[in-house]
Scaffold this motif. Structure first.
Motif: not given
Length: 264
Positions: A54-74
């Motif tokens: 959701y946060l990445a969409q608000q910036l018009g970007e895919p996850v992994g640019q300004s907004i990152g994501l880290k969890m087990r296996g991802e």
């Protein structure tokens, strides 16, 4: 307040924007960047994925640019990442491997009222980090917890937001202590017949969701779509359940308790 205190507690009800608006405003403040990042802990994997998306969409970007994501296996981060959403196990490992948290300016603990052991451990390690690196700030966010004791023990001011309040109408329907399938189906049919809005149903597990889905499907009219929601679903399937209903239709969402916090 974060400019003048190393620790801050934020208390605001569900829907106030703690997870979905405040992080973006902090990013826009000019205080944070790729070399002075924000790390936000989300206790539940489903919530972590959806909030990052959701946060990445608000910036018009895919996850992994300004907004990152880290969890087990991802892991989806880049050299441009400013805010990373992590689960509690990842946060603990990060604090253990880099106790001074180089390149981190702010740690956010979202949904702190859930009080998991890993979350409390991450907070304890964060306090140690602040002894080693005074530039790291800690923001604790909660919807329902009594935060006075926490505020006192951490020497952290409390900021309260009333958010938006909506009336709640509670109705109790007689059932067994562990409701039978036919009782659950009966309550859902009643809710669908008495209300024109979408309906969210919390069930105890995936097996119950599949059972209810199978038995309720024949009773649904042409404007009502039924969607399951649980942690093992793909991100696309979870998004289908969470996305607002199409114009002229409504949704019946069958969910486990993963949806009871950030997603409700």
């Amino acid at each position: 307040t974060l400019n003048h205190h190393s620790r801050v507690v934020l208390q605001a009800p569900p829907g106030a924007g703690k997870s979905t608006l405040l992080p973006l405003l902090l990013m826009q403040s000019g205080n944070y960047g790729p070399s002075n990042q924000i790390i936000m802990l989300e206790p539940r994997r489903v919530a972590a994925r959806q909030i990052a998306r959701y946060l990445a969409q608000q910036l018009g970007e895919p996850v992994g640019q300004s907004i990152g994501l880290k969890m087990r296996g991802e892991s989806k981060v880049s050299q441009n990442t400013v805010l990373t959403i992590v689960t509690d196990g990842v946060m603990v490992r990060h604090l253990q491997s880099d106790p001074e948290l180089h390149d981190v300016g702010l740690l956010i603990f979202d949904e702190f009222h859930e009080r998991a052991l890993q979350t409390d451990l991450a907070l304890a390690l964060s306090l140690d980090t602040q002894e080693l690196n005074e530039s790291v700030k800690v923001l604790i966010m909660s919807a329902t917890l009594d935060l006075e004791n926490l505020s006192t023990s951490l020497d952290a001011p409390i900021i309260k937001s009333e958010g938006r309040q909506f009336p709640v109408d509670v109705r109790y329907v007689p059932s067994d202590v562990y409701p039978k399938l036919e009782q659950i189906i009966g309550v859902i049919k009643r809710a669908l017949s008495e209300h024109s809005s979408s309906v969210l149903v919390f069930l105890s597990g995936v097996a119950e969701i599949k059972q209810v889905h199978q038995h309720i499907e024949p009773f649904l009219d042409e404007i009502t779509e039924c969607f399951p929601l649980y942690g093992a679903l793909s991100i696309e399937a979870q998004s289908l359940a969470i996305r607002p209903a199409k114009s002229g239709s409504r949704k019946l969402v069958l969910a486990t308790n993963v949806a009871q916090t950030s997603l409700t």
